[in-house]
Design an enzyme around this catalytic site. Structure first.
Site, PDB file in Angstrom:
ATOM      1  CG  HIS A 104       6.845  -3.353   2.874  1.00 16.63           C
ATOM      2  ND1 HIS A 104       7.590  -2.284   3.296  1.00 16.63           N
ATOM      3  CD2 HIS A 104       6.324  -3.911   4.011  1.00 16.63           C
ATOM      4  CE1 HIS A 104       7.524  -2.181   4.615  1.00 16.63           C
ATOM      5  NE2 HIS A 104       6.765  -3.166   5.075  1.00 16.63           N
TER       6      HIS A 104
ATOM      7  CB  THR B  36      -2.982   5.872 -12.444  1.00 17.66           C
ATOM      8  OG1 THR B  36      -4.197   5.519 -13.114  1.00 17.66           O
ATOM      9  CG2 THR B  36      -3.057   5.394 -11.010  1.00 17.66           C
TER      10      THR B  36
END
Length: 403
Positions: free
Chosen positions: A374, A322
């Site tokens: 994560h 993006t």
């Protein structure tokens, strides 16, 4: 009598429901095969659903309602016949013209101050608005109802979205406007992303000197040969593919308690449209050259902005890029696009002093951001992934020479 049910079509493998944004034909209208019936909005795209048979339409679901895939929203009476064409128009002498509404408009009471102000702001004549007060007087509510009503052209094409919020009523400190269906779906998806992933973001910066010099030297010849400009996005797509090959977990996804390794590189490129952010996907980006990437991005972006993007164009990406820099963003933390586990954010190119070979020089610099899940990706891999992107961007000739 034979009746054909109109069902919500399957819009994609991951989509179970959508919103019936608007009907493109009124209840009781005769429709032909392939006539657009209604607009279906999902969190990925908006599409028109056409009639499969001819007949008279009976609407069963109101606009704005959430509808499940395969649910029935209308029926079509296939026994009904198309209306007869209008008879040939008679001569003016045979049928005198009817009295126009102008004399009535002349005696129509003048609208009140609030209504007059709204009429002036909207550029609408009072005679074009149906007044509901005694004597046909136009009220503020009449003006608001008139300007808010969707205007559908004769060809059935849905009207473009309104560019701004509704005008506030005189003396009002707030206005309330319902979210559009696609904005509601985007909001739900973003909230789900935040609630179902363990998102962290790591940052780095890239010296854009080499890319700018490459573009300045070859852009004219590149565009003449390939019919597309040499932009920054093709370089970042190729850099991302190189980094994904080096760190394959960033290209994977989580499915329950399994890690699904994806040995293909379908890169989503975020595109801003009037209806919100869309992410069309470049299939097999590892097999595409710079020119192919630039042309494909241009085609997908045009489809998205013209409202012609399909769900297939938006599904199945393994990684997303993006570019908030197109709007002036200097730094941001992009939100993951599940089930993807990482997203790369580009930002504005800003000239600033940096140290090069122990000397302070002015260079065009861009901050890079990698948001990652994560649960799957450790910080070390995320940092090294972004370093690899930085190295490729700062040395684009390495990707051209495959070294």
């Amino acid at each position: 009598m034979p009746v054909e049910q109109v069902r919500v079509p399957r819009a994609g493998e991951s989509i179970a429901e959508g919103t019936l944004n608007r009907w493109l034909k009124p209840d009781g209208a005769f429709v032909n095969v392939d006539d657009p019936l209604f607009e279906l909005g999902t969190d990925k795209a908006t599409q028109e659903v056409a009639a499969q048979v001819a007949g008279v339409l009976k609407i069963l679901v109101k606009e704005g309602e959430t509808v499940a895939v395969e649910s029935v929203v209308a029926s079509i009476d296939t026994d009904a016949k198309a209306p007869a064409p209008p008879a040939a128009s008679r001569s003016a002498a045979a049928e005198p013209p009817r009295e126009s509404a102008k004399p009535q408009a002349a005696t129509q009471p003048a609208p009140g101050p609030a209504a007059s102000r709204l009429l002036a702001e909207a550029g609408v004549s009072a005679t074009a608005v149906a007044g509901t007060a005694p004597g046909g007087r136009v009220t503020k509510g009449d003006v608001i109802a008139h300007t808010d009503a969707p205007k559908k052209p004769a060809n059935g094409t849905p009207p473009p979205p309104k560019p701004a919020a509704p005008a506030p009523a005189p003396g009002s400190r707030i206005t309330r406007q319902p979210m559009s269906p696609i904005r509601k779906r985007i909001a739900e998806r973003l909230l789900a992303s935040q609630n179902t992933t363990a998102t962290l973001t790591t940052f780095n910066e890239a010296d854009m000197t080499a890319i700018q010099e490459l573009r300045a030297k070859y852009n004219e010849r590149f565009e003449k040969k390939h019919g597309a400009k040499l932009g920054f996005m093709s370089v970042f797509v190729k850099a991302a593919v190189e980094a994904l090959k080096a760190f394959p977990l960033v290209n994977a996804r989580i499915d329950g308690s399994d890690i699904v390794h994806q040995h293909f590189y379908d890169i989503g490129v975020a595109v801003s449209t009037e209806k919100g952010l869309m992410v069309p996907v470049l299939r097999g980006a590892d097999d595409l050259g710079f020119a192919d990437i630039e042309k494909r991005i241009g085609e997908l972006a045009k489809k998205a902005r013209d409202g012609k993007i399909s769900v297939t164009d938006l599904e199945g990406g393994t990684f997303t890029i993006t570019n908030g820099g197109t709007f002036g963003s200097m730094m941001s933390t992009p939100i993951l696009n599940p089930p993807q586990v990482a997203i790369l954010g580009m930002h504005s190119i800003i000239k600033r002093p940096v140290a090069v070979n122990d000397a302070v020089v002015i260079r065009p610099m861009m901050y890079l951001a990698l948001s990652y899940d994560h649960r799957l990706i450790d910080g070390r891999d995320a940092v090294q992934f972004l370093v690899r992107v930085k190295e490729c961007v700062e040395n684009p000739e390495r990707m051209l020479l495959d070294i």
